[in-house]
Scaffold this motif. Structure first.
Motif, PDB file in Angstrom:
ATOM      1  N   ARG A   1       0.919  -1.133   0.120  1.00  0.00           N
ATOM      2  CA  ARG A   1       0.086  -0.148   0.102  1.00  0.00           C
ATOM      3  C   ARG A   1       0.828   1.074   0.119  1.00  0.00           C
ATOM      4  O   ARG A   1       0.977   2.035   0.957  1.00  0.00           O
ATOM      5  CB  ARG A   1      -0.905   0.030   1.194  1.00  0.00           C
TER       6      ARG A   1
ATOM      7  N   PRO B   1       2.289   4.879  -0.804  1.00  0.00           N
ATOM      8  CA  PRO B   1       1.841   5.966  -1.128  1.00  0.00           C
ATOM      9  C   PRO B   1       1.345   6.622  -2.696  1.00  0.00           C
ATOM     10  O   PRO B   1       2.357   6.355  -3.477  1.00  0.00           O
ATOM     11  CB  PRO B   1       2.799   7.245  -0.678  1.00  0.00           C
TER      12      PRO B   1
ATOM     13  N   GLU C   1      -3.341   2.620  -2.264  1.00  0.00           N
ATOM     14  CA  GLU C   1      -3.559   3.575  -1.329  1.00  0.00           C
ATOM     15  C   GLU C   1      -4.630   4.568  -1.811  1.00  0.00           C
ATOM     16  O   GLU C   1      -5.202   4.763  -0.820  1.00  0.00           O
ATOM     17  CB  GLU C   1      -2.261   4.426  -0.970  1.00  0.00           C
TER      18      GLU C   1
ATOM     19  N   ARG D   1      -7.651   5.671   0.592  1.00  0.00           N
ATOM     20  CA  ARG D   1      -8.296   7.187   0.831  1.00  0.00           C
ATOM     21  C   ARG D   1      -9.744   7.445   0.309  1.00  0.00           C
ATOM     22  O   ARG D   1     -10.201   7.836   1.056  1.00  0.00           O
ATOM     23  CB  ARG D   1      -7.249   8.072   0.002  1.00  0.00           C
TER      24      ARG D   1
ATOM     25  N   ASP E   1      -0.831   3.811   4.571  1.00  0.00           N
ATOM     26  CA  ASP E   1       0.393   3.112   3.711  1.00  0.00           C
ATOM     27  C   ASP E   1       0.793   2.214   4.570  1.00  0.00           C
ATOM     28  O   ASP E   1       0.868   1.978   5.526  1.00  0.00           O
ATOM     29  CB  ASP E   1       1.316   4.250   3.049  1.00  0.00           C
TER      30      ASP E   1
END
Length: 394
Positions: A26, A28, A33, A37, A78
């Motif tokens: 995961r 960024p 990721e 989010r 992350d």
């Protein structure tokens, strides 16, 4: 109706998970990721939390109640490469669930409460741990951060807008819940603990230079092989750290030209060192460097050491820690140190009173697919976080 803890955890479980290892990727600003989010934004919307973001990708979902300095909680989404499920996401899910608990209790906080998601906490893509919280607090400049590059050469400045952040301007206190990355709570028989301090730690790049040559035709005594110097250094670092009761790990290596039938011309290795005191950290790294330099002179190789990041010790406010730990149904929660870095450490060092809650990890293993926390302990953690937020927001 917002999802409860178990539903949220179930929704996150498959995102970014490797079918081969069972671990998580995961990193960024990658698809997994980004999906996490989006999930966070949906959960905030379901709770009518106002979402605020900054120029670096950090997020806060605000419960706009009361007035005065806000109480912030949360963590990160992350992961390290092939990491575990709990490091980071447990804190985010627990924070959302704690808001639900407070509302179910009929609590109306006197101060705003925020649920945060900081980006690039692990440093797994751009190499600097807690990058999002460093930028949000201003302890790392945008000018320096924008030039950080991932393994493919992509600059951090190419994936975020950048600039400045006022995301933490109204924050008076920060509380982060995290899975414990060790066995302290297991040994104590406690489901939850409170952090006393974070050990000082750093990341150091060791560049070993040599001469590329043929693996078959070059006599062993004629070689200038940087891999040998690196291997000796890794073994020496392990011995020095063991004897001192500290931590030293070479966990990442890059080799040039990386051919099976070639003596390498260059080896780059990254040392992660962590010690109980800053003087111990300095002594350990100096000792490893001295031993490596001596070995390089005997191998006919070269060595250059660069400190990429060094974080001093963080001692959390003892009055705040005691307040968080005190007077619970089963007595006070234990107050324990941690050897792992966290966003809470960055905020604390920047002057924001901060505390951490840990949830027991029965394996004691972290940064690995074996990382774990039992559901009953997670729910105790949610209740503990809700109790803490209720105390701090009154």
């Amino acid at each position: 109706m917002p999802d409860d803890f178990e539903r949220m955890w179930s929704d996150l479980a498959p995102i970014g998970r490797s079918a081969q290892s069972g671990g998580y990727f995961r990193q960024p600003f990658t698809a997994p990721e980004n999906e996490l989010r989006a999930w966070f934004l949906e959960q905030c919307a379901a709770r009518s939390l106002r979402v605020e973001s900054d120029a670096f990708g950090n997020l806060v979902g605000w419960w706009d109640v009361g007035a005065g300095p806000a109480v912030l909680t949360g963590s990160h989404l992350d992961s390290v490469l092939d990491g575990g499920a709990y490091d980071g996401p447990l804190g985010v899910v627990s924070s959302l669930a704690a808001v639900d608990v407070l509302r179910s209790r009929g609590v109306v906080p006197a101060r705003p409460i925020g649920v945060s998601v900081f980006v690039e906490e692990e440093g797994s893509r751009f190499g600097l741990a807690c990058l999002g919280s460093r930028l949000a607090t201003g302890t790392t400049s945008w000018e320096a951060a924008r030039e950080l590059r991932d393994r493919d050469g992509v600059a951090f400045g190419d994936v975020v807008e950048g600039g400045s952040s006022s995301l933490l301007a109204s924050v008076g206190t920060y509380v982060e819940l995290h899975v414990e990355q060790g066995r302290n709570l297991v040994d104590r028989g406690a489901a939850v603990g409170v952090a006393s301090e974070i050990w000082p730690h750093g990341r150091y790049r060791f560049d070993f230079g040599g001469v590329a040559d043929h693996a078959g035709t070059t006599r062993m005594e004629d070689r200038a092989d940087p891999m040998l110097t690196y291997a000796f250094t890794a073994l020496g670092a392990n011995k020095q750290a063991r004897l001192a009761g500290q931590r030293a790990t070479f966990g990442r290596v890059e080799v040039t030209p990386n051919g099976t039938n070639a003596v390498p011309s260059h080896v780059t290795a990254w040392l992660d060192a962590r010690c109980a005191t800053e003087s111990s950290l300095s002594s350990l790294v100096d000792g490893i460097t001295t031993q490596a330099t001596d070995r390089a002179s005997r191998d006919g190789t070269s060595l250059e050491v660069t400190a990429e990041s060094v974080s001093p010790a963080v001692v959390f406010d003892p009055v705040l820690a005691a307040r968080v730990a005190a007077d619970h149904e089963d007595g006070d929660w234990p107050i324990i140190p941690t050897q792992a870095g966290h966003d809470a450490g960055i905020l604390s060092a920047a002057g924001v009173p901060s505390a951490m809650l840990f949830v027991r990890n029965p394996t004691g293993v972290s940064h690995s697919p074996a990382e774990h926390a039992e559901l009953p302990d997670c729910l105790v953690g949610v209740s503990a976080l809700a109790d803490t937020l209720e105390r701090l927001a009154q």
